[in-house]
Design a protein around this motif. Structure first.
Motif, PDB file in Angstrom:
ATOM      1  N   GLU A 501      60.612 -38.081 -34.817  1.00 28.91           N
ATOM      2  CA  GLU A 501      61.014 -39.079 -33.816  1.00 28.91           C
ATOM      3  C   GLU A 501      62.111 -39.980 -34.383  1.00 28.91           C
ATOM      4  N   VAL A 502      63.061 -39.366 -35.041  1.00 28.28           N
ATOM      5  CA  VAL A 502      64.105 -40.124 -35.737  1.00 28.28           C
ATOM      6  C   VAL A 502      64.987 -40.876 -34.757  1.00 28.28           C
ATOM      7  N   GLN A 503      65.018 -40.441 -33.512  1.00 22.55           N
ATOM      8  CA  GLN A 503      65.887 -41.107 -32.539  1.00 22.55           C
ATOM      9  C   GLN A 503      65.456 -42.546 -32.275  1.00 22.55           C
ATOM     10  N   ASP A 504      64.243 -42.909 -32.677  1.00 25.65           N
ATOM     11  CA  ASP A 504      63.762 -44.270 -32.443  1.00 25.65           C
ATOM     12  C   ASP A 504      63.993 -45.201 -33.624  1.00 25.65           C
ATOM     13  N   ALA A 536      68.735 -47.438 -29.121  1.00 30.09           N
ATOM     14  CA  ALA A 536      68.671 -45.995 -28.853  1.00 30.09           C
ATOM     15  C   ALA A 536      70.052 -45.363 -29.004  1.00 30.09           C
ATOM     16  N   PRO A 537      70.170 -44.276 -29.797  1.00 30.08           N
ATOM     17  CA  PRO A 537      71.461 -43.609 -29.971  1.00 30.08           C
ATOM     18  C   PRO A 537      71.809 -42.764 -28.755  1.00 30.08           C
ATOM     19  N   ASN A 538      73.093 -42.588 -28.525  1.00 24.79           N
ATOM     20  CA  ASN A 538      73.560 -41.719 -27.447  1.00 24.79           C
ATOM     21  C   ASN A 538      74.013 -40.365 -27.956  1.00 24.79           C
ATOM     22  N   ASP A 539      74.217 -40.270 -29.257  1.00 26.76           N
ATOM     23  CA  ASP A 539      74.705 -39.036 -29.861  1.00 26.76           C
ATOM     24  C   ASP A 539      74.159 -38.969 -31.284  1.00 26.76           C
ATOM     25  N   TRP A 540      74.014 -37.756 -31.818  1.00 23.45           N
ATOM     26  CA  TRP A 540      73.459 -37.629 -33.160  1.00 23.45           C
ATOM     27  C   TRP A 540      74.378 -38.211 -34.223  1.00 23.45           C
ATOM     28  N   SER A 541      75.649 -38.350 -33.917  1.00 27.40           N
ATOM     29  CA  SER A 541      76.544 -38.998 -34.875  1.00 27.40           C
ATOM     30  C   SER A 541      76.139 -40.451 -35.105  1.00 27.40           C
ATOM     31  N   ASP A 542      75.518 -41.071 -34.086  1.00 29.89           N
ATOM     32  CA  ASP A 542      75.038 -42.444 -34.243  1.00 29.89           C
ATOM     33  C   ASP A 542      73.916 -42.540 -35.272  1.00 29.89           C
ATOM     34  N   VAL A 543      73.188 -41.454 -35.452  1.00 24.38           N
ATOM     35  CA  VAL A 543      72.118 -41.400 -36.452  1.00 24.38           C
ATOM     36  C   VAL A 543      72.679 -40.980 -37.804  1.00 24.38           C
ATOM     37  N   LEU A 544      73.507 -39.948 -37.813  1.00 21.99           N
ATOM     38  CA  LEU A 544      73.994 -39.375 -39.069  1.00 21.99           C
ATOM     39  C   LEU A 544      74.832 -40.349 -39.879  1.00 21.99           C
ATOM     40  N   ARG A 545      75.500 -41.277 -39.232  1.00 22.92           N
ATOM     41  CA  ARG A 545      76.359 -42.201 -39.987  1.00 22.92           C
ATOM     42  C   ARG A 545      75.547 -43.118 -40.897  1.00 22.92           C
TER      43      ARG A 545
END
Length: 720
Positions: A501-504, A536-545
């Motif tokens: 649940e990494v998106q959270d 909440a991210p809209n794209d996985w790049s928002d997490v990866l950075r």
């Protein structure tokens, strides 16, 4: 799947033989352990080696204890020309949960993670990977209930329908599902309140993720029911098998969103023979503080949650630490022998600035600051200076000296730093005014408690406490509290980290996770459509950075939904399209028999309708388990109504899913799966959560069989 397959008796005999070999291995391991238990004494080196050997043998015994889990679940027959075979007959390998050999050390069962087992999961009609047949076992414990065969090519070596009477397919189904009958049988089984492994039914796209190279960050995007959680856990088991050294020493860390989820997944890795993996929520990584176990217990307001998750808080905390490193306002004068010693204010400023230049960690500088103070004060003794040690021994216990050090360079715990910061609007302004607006930093304010140890921290505070620990560093031993370990302040790193649940996770929480990565090797899984966090991210790049970039990252998607029936997904997809129109829903492999049921009542009758729906669903589901998913604000009311009606049930925040019926607040329902689900008051869920439609989407996608929606308020437009 055929229960009358001509090879059924033969394969059952093989399974019995495999279990016999497994028991022989267990007996041999126990005998080996017994030989060393009686050897006591000896040198330190001998005792250490004996302990290491005993631990290794015990771990092996634990791995060989399968409990009720099936040992063998499939077989592959390879063409005779595959990898240089000389025989004209197919070479067969039985695939199972772990490797088993006979008394001559000849392989009987191949571990599912071994390279030779890969075609069992990857072979397709277009690329059979050297197979002529793949056989799936439908097993309950040690009993073989049925067989399902898949043939590849043109019936190599006379293998044909007469040899595999029953369920026969050639290559793959058009939708790419392998072992379809076996898979459906597994999916139709009732849930037990804990997640089971899928080692027997792993599909090709799942296996690609499981066996993906270790280095770098692997992102797994998967909608509800695609198996992303269990795939990530199987990947952890695969990496430990493939890279036993050094991963076993470096450690593998599993991070889940809450304790309900951890209890739900806790048996998967032990069932795969990997019992030593650490499974935590983020709060477990910060020692010596009390924190709210669930958001429902001590929630942050929406603004405070967003501010605490923003990366600007790293700069605020850094400044808050620097603000505690200050010169004296006036000279410090203390009695010594027949005169006085003096620490001039300007000299204290010089010492502080020098310490800031020399040390990266705040607490590490305290001893140096003390030494400089003793030396500076000793130099002021009349005509002849006295030694720093003599000065220290004479004046270190004086209250004014201790107060001076507390002003100049206090030894701080993360809890003390944040307790002081959040309890003072003046300190907040000093630390945050350059990075946050006044409205934002005042959202962090809360009245001080009598002591920092009494504070109950929120889930968003955890990352801030960890950030503070990274700046403060280890406390000097003399400042440790009684009974604390020397390494309490150290941040442990791991060879591989799995985050579900990494998106959270907020940027600050992702930063906390990255701090624990030894080499940047991570598997993070989630679904952007289910992102309900403060940022909440809209794209996985928002997490990866915010994650390690030592090696290139990869994003892999899971496209097939195995758990949720198609008719339930149709309703959930309406909500998903309203919440995240850019994402594509997974394709369901199960049609299901029941459409979602809607129960509309007037407000006074809502709780009675929930009770009635629970009784009805309980009768229909039978041995399965049921969740009553409610807005957090209705958690206690719904539980009280079930109690009053005499319905035995559990509360997810206390007992997980151990009971047949469980009331689950929507804030902790993510990642769970149940046979029947009642969703109460969808409009209240949407209104009460920061990402309301996404939270509703999560709630609607927990059921494997039946879904009932009970409401008094009008349904959200996205559901119509």
């Amino acid at each position: 799947m055929s229960q009358h397959h001509p090879d059924l008796a033969t394969e059952q005999a093989f399974i019995d033989f495999a279990y016999s070999c497994l028991q022989q291995s267990r007996d041999a391991a126990w005998r080996m352990r017994g030989l060393h238990e009686g050897t006591l004494g000896g040198t330190f080196q001998a005792r250490y080696e004996r302990d290491v050997f005993d631990e290794a043998v015990f771990n092996r015994i634990t791995q060989l204890d399968l409990g009720d889990a099936a040992l063998v679940f499939g077989r592959i027959d390879r063409a005779p020309d595959a990898e240089g075979q000389s025989s004209n007959q197919p070479e067969s390998f039985h695939i199972g949960r772990l490797a088993v050999a006979d008394e001559n050390s000849d392989p009987v069962v191949v571990d599912w993670r071994a390279p030779i087992a890969e075609p069992f999961y990857r072979a397709t009609g277009r690329d059979p990977l050297g197979l002529v047949r793949r056989r799936h076992f439908h097993v309950h414990g040690r009993t073989l209930l049925g067989l399902e065969d898949e043939l590849f090519g043109e019936g190599h070596l006379g293998i044909g329908a007469e040899d595999v009477a029953g369920d026969v397919t050639h290559g793959d189904r058009p939708d790419g599902i392998r072992g379809y009958s076996t898979l459906l049988a597994a999916l139709e089984r009732g849930r037990t309140g804990v997640l089971g492994d899928i080692v027997a039914t792993i599909q090709g796209e799942q296996d690609e993720i499981i066996r993906s190279p270790q280095p770098g960050v692997l992102v797994v995007q998967g909608g509800p029911g695609t198996g992303k959680t269990v795939v990530a856990l199987h990947r952890a088991a695969y990496l430990l098998y493939t890279f036993r050294f050094p991963l076993e020493d470096q450690g593998v860390l599993i991070i889940g969103p809450n304790r309900v989820f951890l209890r739900y997944i806790e048996r998967v890795l032990p069932s795969l023979g990997e019992a030593g993996v650490e499974q935590v929520v983020l709060g477990d990584l910060v020692p010596d503080v009390q924190w709210a176990r669930y958001a429902i217990d001590t929630p942050d307001g929406p603004l405070a949650a967003r501010v605490k998750g923003d990366l600007q808080m790293s700069l605020v905390i850094d400044k808050a630490v620097t603000d505690r490193e200050r010169g004296l306002r006036e000279d410090l004068v203390v009695p010594f022998r027949t005169g006085y010693l003096r620490l001039r204010a300007e000299e204290s400023v010089r010492i502080v600035r020098a310490a800031q230049r020399r040390f990266r960690k705040h607490n590490a500088a305290r001893r140096w600051v003390e030494g400089e103070v003793w030396a500076a004060m000793g130099s002021t003794w009349r005509d002849d200076a006295v030694g720093a040690n003599e000065v220290r021994d004479a004046i270190k216990h004086l209250p004014e000296v201790r107060s001076a050090f507390e002003r100049m360079w206090p030894v701080l715990t993360p809890a003390q730093l944040l307790h002081d910061l959040f309890g003072s609007k003046a300190l907040l302004k000093l630390a945050a005014s350059r990075h946050l607006s006044e409205r934002e930093y005042l959202a962090l304010y809360r009245p001080r408690s009598a002591d920092a140890t009494l504070v109950r921290w929120t889930e968003h505070d955890v990352a801030l406490l960890d950030e503070a620990r990274s700046y403060l560093g280890v406390r000097p031993p003399k400042h440790k509290t009684a009974g604390s370990k020397i390494d309490d302040d150290e941040i442990r790193t791991y060879g591989h980290i799995v985050v579900d649940e990494v998106q959270d996770l907020t940027p600050m929480q992702l930063r906390m996770v990255s701090r624990r990565s030894l080499s940047g090797s991570m598997t993070v899984v989630g679904d952007l459509a289910q992102a309900t966090g403060a940022l909440a991210p809209n794209d996985w790049s928002d997490v990866l950075r915010h994650l390690p970039d030592n090696k290139p990252s990869r994003v892999i998607g899971l496209s097939v939904g195995y758990r949720i029936p198609e008719r339930i997904m149709e309703l959930a997809n309406k909500v998903m399209m309203a919440a995240t129109p850019s994402l594509r829903a997974p394709t369901s492999v199960r049609a299901g028999d029941e459409h979602p049921e809607f129960v509309r009542v007037v407000q006074p009758d809502l709780l009675a309708a929930v009770v009635s729906a629970t009784k009805e669903l309980d009768a229909d589901v039978g041995e399965g388990n049921i969740a009553v998913v409610v807005p957090d604000s209705m958690f206690d009311d719904v539980s009280g109504a079930l109690d009053a009606a005499g319905i035995e049930h559990g509360k997810a925040t206390r007992s997980g899913l151990e009971m047949g019926i469980t009331v689950v607040p929507v804030s902790v329902v993510k990642g769970l799966e149940l046979d029947g689900v009642i969703v109460v008051e969808p409009a209240a869920i949407v209104a009460g959560e920061q990402q309301g439609l996404r939270a509703l989407y999560v709630a609607l996608t927990r059921s494997t069989k039946r879904l009932t929606i009970v409401h008094s308020q009008p349904l959200p437009a996205a559901m119509l």
